[in-house]
Scaffold this active site. Structure first.
Site, PDB file in Angstrom:
ATOM      1  N   ASN A 146       0.873  -1.175   0.000  1.00 51.55           N
ATOM      2  CA  ASN A 146       0.000   0.000   0.000  1.00 51.55           C
ATOM      3  C   ASN A 146       0.912   1.228   0.000  1.00 51.55           C
ATOM      4  OD1 ASN A 146      -1.796   2.051   0.419  1.00 51.55           O
ATOM      5  ND2 ASN A 146      -2.441   1.398   2.459  1.00 51.55           N
ATOM      6  N   LYS A 198       0.072   4.227  -0.327  1.00 56.44           N
ATOM      7  CA  LYS A 198      -0.595   5.427   0.227  1.00 56.44           C
ATOM      8  C   LYS A 198      -0.362   6.607  -0.723  1.00 56.44           C
ATOM      9  CE  LYS A 198      -0.265   3.322   4.730  1.00 56.44           C
ATOM     10  NZ  LYS A 198      -0.128   3.438   6.169  1.00 56.44           N
ATOM     11  N   HIS A 232      -9.651   1.359   4.914  1.00 56.71           N
ATOM     12  CA  HIS A 232      -8.366   1.559   5.592  1.00 56.71           C
ATOM     13  C   HIS A 232      -8.561   2.532   6.757  1.00 56.71           C
ATOM     14  CE1 HIS A 232      -4.245   2.680   6.409  1.00 56.71           C
ATOM     15  NE2 HIS A 232      -3.902   1.551   5.809  1.00 56.71           N
ATOM     16  N   GLU A 279      -6.841   4.905   7.824  1.00 58.05           N
ATOM     17  CA  GLU A 279      -6.587   6.331   7.526  1.00 58.05           C
ATOM     18  C   GLU A 279      -7.817   6.974   6.889  1.00 58.05           C
ATOM     19  OE1 GLU A 279      -2.948   5.611   5.413  1.00 58.05           O
ATOM     20  OE2 GLU A 279      -1.976   5.143   7.323  1.00 58.05           O
ATOM     21  N   GLU A 329      -5.330  -4.781  10.691  1.00 55.11           N
ATOM     22  CA  GLU A 329      -4.345  -3.713  10.862  1.00 55.11           C
ATOM     23  C   GLU A 329      -4.666  -2.925  12.133  1.00 55.11           C
ATOM     24  OE1 GLU A 329      -2.370  -2.559   6.861  1.00 55.11           O
ATOM     25  OE2 GLU A 329      -4.051  -1.222   7.219  1.00 55.11           O
ATOM     26  N   GLY A 379       2.455   2.636  10.883  1.00 58.95           N
ATOM     27  CA  GLY A 379       3.434   3.715  10.741  1.00 58.95           C
ATOM     28  C   GLY A 379       4.118   4.113  12.039  1.00 58.95           C
ATOM     29  N   SER A 416       3.421  -1.745  10.461  1.00 62.81           N
ATOM     30  CA  SER A 416       4.873  -1.738  10.684  1.00 62.81           C
ATOM     31  C   SER A 416       5.556  -3.060  10.328  1.00 62.81           C
ATOM     32  CB  SER A 416       5.198  -1.341  12.133  1.00 62.81           C
ATOM     33  OG  SER A 416       4.733  -0.024  12.388  1.00 62.81           O
TER      34      SER A 416
HETATM   35  P1  13P Z   1       2.928   0.691   7.715  1.00 60.07           P
HETATM   36  O1  13P Z   1       3.472  -0.597   7.157  1.00 60.07           O
HETATM   37  O2  13P Z   1       3.668   1.901   7.214  1.00 60.07           O
HETATM   38  O3  13P Z   1       2.817   0.639   9.213  1.00 60.07           O
HETATM   39  O4  13P Z   1       1.451   0.852   7.153  1.00 60.07           O
HETATM   40  C1  13P Z   1       0.571  -0.213   7.269  1.00 60.07           C
HETATM   41  C2  13P Z   1      -0.624   0.088   6.476  1.00 60.07           C
HETATM   42  O5  13P Z   1      -1.378   0.988   6.797  1.00 60.07           O
HETATM   43  C3  13P Z   1      -0.857  -0.713   5.264  1.00 60.07           C
HETATM   44  O6  13P Z   1      -2.133  -0.498   4.774  1.00 60.07           O
END
Ligand code: 13P
Length: 255
Positions: A9, A11, A95, A97, A167, A173, A212
């Protein structure tokens, strides 16, 4: 060996030029990864470039979001039809976010999941608890609620593939990760709930861990029988680190 899925992903990262350079470098190693389902989810603006690069490889293209209508007055949105036109197979839905920063509601998520199935796309449906919920010991009920709300009213009879990514919000992150045991527990709870919808046909369901993920910890997750791979954010942005994760996952499964 169980089927391994590793989804990147990206982003809100990478221009078209960067997408092309990354995928060319990655493709040069493709023979090594042809037994793994590798999915790239670039931003919408890079989908065409990614499709051009991934065409004629084993790798799949995913999008990070979509709206539920095929066309219409939805300024700024992208439809399932448009995604299919660009060779997209997977779509990330719900997601954290989008839920927590952009205010996506569970009604919207539910409509998106309905549309994903209607258009024969594969959802990567994200569920996971916030830090407060974890502290309160309510992780399981939050995951179950997200599944119930997301899949409410959906007819699963013709649905062949469902991917659910566990997740935990506090692990995204942050460098913090759930333990393999946490992931196993979440996976068991997702599977038990999903069994009702898919009449026990668990071959249709794949569960990923996200939060992460890096090459040093992927083995712990994929070694769990109920975890089929990972949804990777930050560590998928550089070819070398993403390749390191895929190699480490494959290695862990060989053990
Ligand atoms: P990170 O791997 O940067 O923690 O992000 C995970 C994520 O949100 C994947 O969709």
């Amino acid at each position: 060996m169980k089927e391994l899925i590793l989804a990147a992903n990206w982003k809100m990262h990478k221009t078209n030029q960067e997408t092309r350079e990354y995928l060319r470098k990655f493709k040069a190693m493709q023979e090594e990864f042809n037994s793994t389902e590798v999915v790239f989810c670039p931003p919408f603006t890079s989908l065409r470039t990614a499709d051009e690069e991934l065409y004629s490889t084993f790798f799949k293209l995913g999008a990070q979001n979509m709206v539920w209508e095929s066309e219409g007055a939805y300024t700024g949105e992208i439809s399932p039809l448009m995604l299919k036109d660009l060779g997209v197979r997977y779509v990330i839905i719900g997601h954290s976010e989008r839920r927590w920063i952009l205010g996506e509601t569970h009604e919207q998520i539910n409509k998106k999941l309905q549309a994903v199935f209607e258009y024969n796309l594969i959802p990567i449906y994200c569920v996971g608890e916030t830090e407060e919920v974890r502290q309160a010991g309510e992780t399981e009920s939050m995951i179950l609620k997200q599944i119930e709300e997301g899949f409410q009213g959906i007819d699963f009879s013709g649905v062949k593939n469902i991917v659910i990514a566990y997740e935990p919000v506090w692990a995204i992150g942050t460098g913090l990760t759930a333990s393999g045991e946490d992931a196993r527990h979440a996976s068991a709870c997702i599977k038990e709930k999903m069994d009702n919808y898919i009449n026990g046909d668990v071959t249709r369901l794949k569960i990923l861990y996200g939060g992460s993920v890096k090459k040093e910890n992927i083995g712990e997750f994929v070694s769990e029988a109920g975890i089929h791979g990972a949804l990777v954010g930050g560590a998928s942005l550089q070819v070398d680190s993403f390749v390191g994760i895929i190699r480490a996952a494959q290695e862990a499964l060989r053990k």
